[in-house]
Design a protein around this motif. Sequence first.
Motif, mmCIF file in Angstrom:
data_model
loop_
_atom_site.group_PDB
_atom_site.id
_atom_site.type_symbol
_atom_site.label_atom_id
_atom_site.label_comp_id
_atom_site.label_asym_id
_atom_site.label_seq_id
_atom_site.Cartn_x
_atom_site.Cartn_y
_atom_site.Cartn_z
ATOM 1 N N THR A 524 37.699 -36.606 10.540
ATOM 2 C CA THR A 524 37.886 -37.765 9.679
ATOM 3 C C THR A 524 37.799 -37.275 8.245
ATOM 4 O O THR A 524 37.342 -36.158 7.974
ATOM 5 C CB THR A 524 36.806 -38.832 9.918
ATOM 6 N N GLU A 527 34.181 -36.489 7.478
ATOM 7 C CA GLU A 527 33.687 -35.257 8.103
ATOM 8 C C GLU A 527 34.153 -34.026 7.341
ATOM 9 O O GLU A 527 33.407 -33.061 7.160
ATOM 10 C CB GLU A 527 34.148 -35.192 9.557
ATOM 11 N N PRO A 569 41.688 -41.691 11.270
ATOM 12 C CA PRO A 569 41.239 -42.835 10.454
ATOM 13 C C PRO A 569 39.745 -43.098 10.632
ATOM 14 O O PRO A 569 39.064 -43.514 9.700
ATOM 15 C CB PRO A 569 42.095 -43.992 10.970
ATOM 16 N N SER A 570 39.244 -42.839 11.837
ATOM 17 C CA SER A 570 37.809 -42.975 12.130
ATOM 18 C C SER A 570 37.573 -42.285 13.471
ATOM 19 O O SER A 570 38.506 -42.001 14.211
ATOM 20 C CB SER A 570 37.386 -44.447 12.200
ATOM 21 N N ARG A 571 36.316 -42.021 13.750
ATOM 22 C CA ARG A 571 35.977 -41.423 15.044
ATOM 23 C C ARG A 571 35.206 -42.465 15.852
ATOM 24 O O ARG A 571 34.043 -42.744 15.592
ATOM 25 C CB ARG A 571 35.136 -40.160 14.848
ATOM 26 N N LYS A 572 35.885 -43.030 16.825
ATOM 27 C CA LYS A 572 35.284 -44.089 17.625
ATOM 28 C C LYS A 572 34.358 -43.538 18.705
ATOM 29 O O LYS A 572 33.444 -44.212 19.156
ATOM 30 C CB LYS A 572 36.384 -44.952 18.247
ATOM 31 N N THR A 727 34.686 -39.301 -0.347
ATOM 32 C CA THR A 727 35.163 -39.861 0.928
ATOM 33 C C THR A 727 35.995 -41.115 0.709
ATOM 34 O O THR A 727 37.055 -41.301 1.329
ATOM 35 C CB THR A 727 33.969 -40.172 1.840
ATOM 36 N N GLU A 728 35.528 -41.988 -0.190
ATOM 37 C CA GLU A 728 36.249 -43.233 -0.460
ATOM 38 C C GLU A 728 37.569 -43.000 -1.188
ATOM 39 O O GLU A 728 38.500 -43.795 -1.064
ATOM 40 C CB GLU A 728 35.358 -44.169 -1.290
ATOM 41 N N GLN A 731 41.070 -40.511 1.218
ATOM 42 C CA GLN A 731 41.744 -40.827 2.478
ATOM 43 C C GLN A 731 43.265 -40.773 2.320
ATOM 44 O O GLN A 731 43.964 -40.128 3.112
ATOM 45 C CB GLN A 731 41.308 -42.207 2.976
#
Length: 757
Positions: A524, A527, A569-572, A727-728, A731
């Motif tokens: 991500t 990360e 996009p994210s780690r679910k 991080t913000e 992306q």
Amino acid sequence: MQNRNYLNNNNMQKGIALATCMAIVMGLFTGCGNKNDQQIAASPEEVQKGRYVETELSLPEEWKDKNISQIFRSGDELHFLVAGGSEGQTTLEEWKLGEGDTLTEVTKDWLKVLPEGKNLESSDSFTLLQDAEGNQYLYGNCYRDEENSSAHLWKEADGSALDITPQKWLEPMDMDGYRFYDTPQYVTMTEDGLLVGLSYFSLDVVLAQDGSLVSSQESDSLTDSGSLSDNKWVSAVGDTLYLAQADEQGNVNGLLQMQLDGSNGAKSKGEIPFSQDSYSSAYFSVLEDGTVYAADADGFFRCDAGDTNWQKLLQGIDTGFSLSDQWCRDIVALSDGSVYAWFGSESGDKIMIYRYDPDAVTEVTEELTLYTVEESFFLQQAAVQYHKQHPEVLIHVDAAISMTDKYSGNADYQQIYQDLNTSLTSGNGPDLMVMDHLKLDTYASKGLLFDLQEILQPMEEDGTLLSNITTAYEEADGRRYAVPLQFGLLLAVGRDVQPKEMSSMDAIAKAVSGKTESYLGDRTCGELVEEFYPLIVDDILQNRQVNCDTLRPWLEDLKKIADNCGILPSRKEGRAANIWDLGSDVKLVLQETDGFNQAMTPYAVAELLNANVVSVENAFYPKMVIGINSRSEHVETAKDFLRFALSEELQSVDTYEGFPVNAKALETQAAADRSMAEAYTTYDIDGSTVEFAIKSYSEETANHLTELCRAATLCLKEDTQIETSLTESLQAYLNGQASVEEAMDAVEGSLKMYLAE
């Protein structure tokens, strides 16, 4: 069919664990039954006569080349089972403790002849049991290979040994393609001649007379909530079993009382609530009348028969349970109130005695608080050993985050920061502070930290300290408000990757650029930022402005790495790839390595995979960055404690938390025997599972690590606000939806509020 091997690491029993399996994390228990409800410690102003005192039992010269295999109570005497001798010639001896703490051998003839033809080894685990008639039994865990059961149960029969091992323990079981034997880790004997064995999977009740199985039930069925404690402790008094229960994090939260009911196994009878504040294993001993003694790093406790409240007999800091360089194996209490603890250490077995001395007085006249955000073995070791050398001084280690919260991700660092600010501004702040996760510059600018230069400079000039590490927090004017007590190295381990291709972030970016195969595995945005932002965090701001000369090349390198990884996009579910995935999913991992023992894992993986290991940019992570509260009433004592924390004596112990900053301690640890830290498990290589041994590396590798420590120059610091801003802001850039110029503008805009502080 594959065979299941479990990690075998004696250091895990310290309450350190381990690099591979240490999930021993302690929570808080409140209400009736809390073992910390009753304290016997007096205030420093009071002179209190009478307290428990710790002393060490002198072991016989005959035990010099032998190992203690068991301590146990026989009648109301303390007995020992000792194993020794060379391979194939192992002997077992029983000894008892008599008046004046003298030890006498009382080995029965059948035990002396047992090793003949049994191929026993001194490393095997043995438990000696005795029924009401005095007949003895021996249970042994004698692992040889994965094809044969490790369990043996022998019975004394006419002066010789009769093998009565239950058939259940000899038959292999299959679970998810792995073969294992469901054999007890712990056994105990009831007064009715029943032998009770507890394994990870079941509780077996065996008729000791012939080894026939009376009953067997799944261990998970023994608890209503949670599970049995990791150490699988079991004891029998009369027809009552006592089992240590743990919550979902592995914290001991109760002592279960189970009624043995013949062929029906064990049924719930009651529970004595228990709690732990410290990161340690708990041990228990139950007297014949039902009185229970307990011990862990919090201290020694007693719960009277029929009661559920614990009385503290001795503070943990006054016991060996608080030391990180030794680990408890068992405790035994006698009816006179004395308690004996068996500790293992790298120097061998130790037996510590805890007895009540009516004339002993509490010597503490000065108490200090050492604040740390995260719980630490090293800091606890420092406080305990300093107290042993200075009985009049007590250092309270106050950890804001237990290891439970640290590993569960439930820590609220912002709230912790606010709480500490409140205590400092109100004049109730701690005497010493470990600044990890805190804003050191803020405290220093407000005059809340003492200048440590007078302590550190002489130790650096005479070579006592590694100045390349300890000067990391030196101000431009020469002042020093904090110093790291330990540090970690940033290593890169690469499979089919040359050392020069991973020696820096820029080299990694060039190596992966344009490659279709993912080197680091998917990440991500957060990360990826978390992994690489420490390389620039100290230089990203300059004169209250974003340093574009630092930020731009870092962004360009990060984009090349992100293009190779693929940004999620994210780690679910799952996690980012690490050292355990190098054989199958990735070709390169960055590994923070905290000390010589912890370095065994990446080097073992590298050897297994024929991979390369390098230091990334000669970078190091400062650990336990400590400062002194300038408003403390105990500054002189705090300064003396800091000198002790930096000493060779203390820093020579490897607690898996970092390399030492003491130069001689670094050499001591490099030359240390690491066989006690070896472990065995399995490893996946391109779809196949292989046996994997994490063994001591060579002297050459140890010396190489030492040189890496001495050459480390880039201090990797953290700043959660900068990390969050990056991080913000990145992306879209890392996904290819924004240019590097737009990314720089986004970062600068995100940092405006931070820059305005």
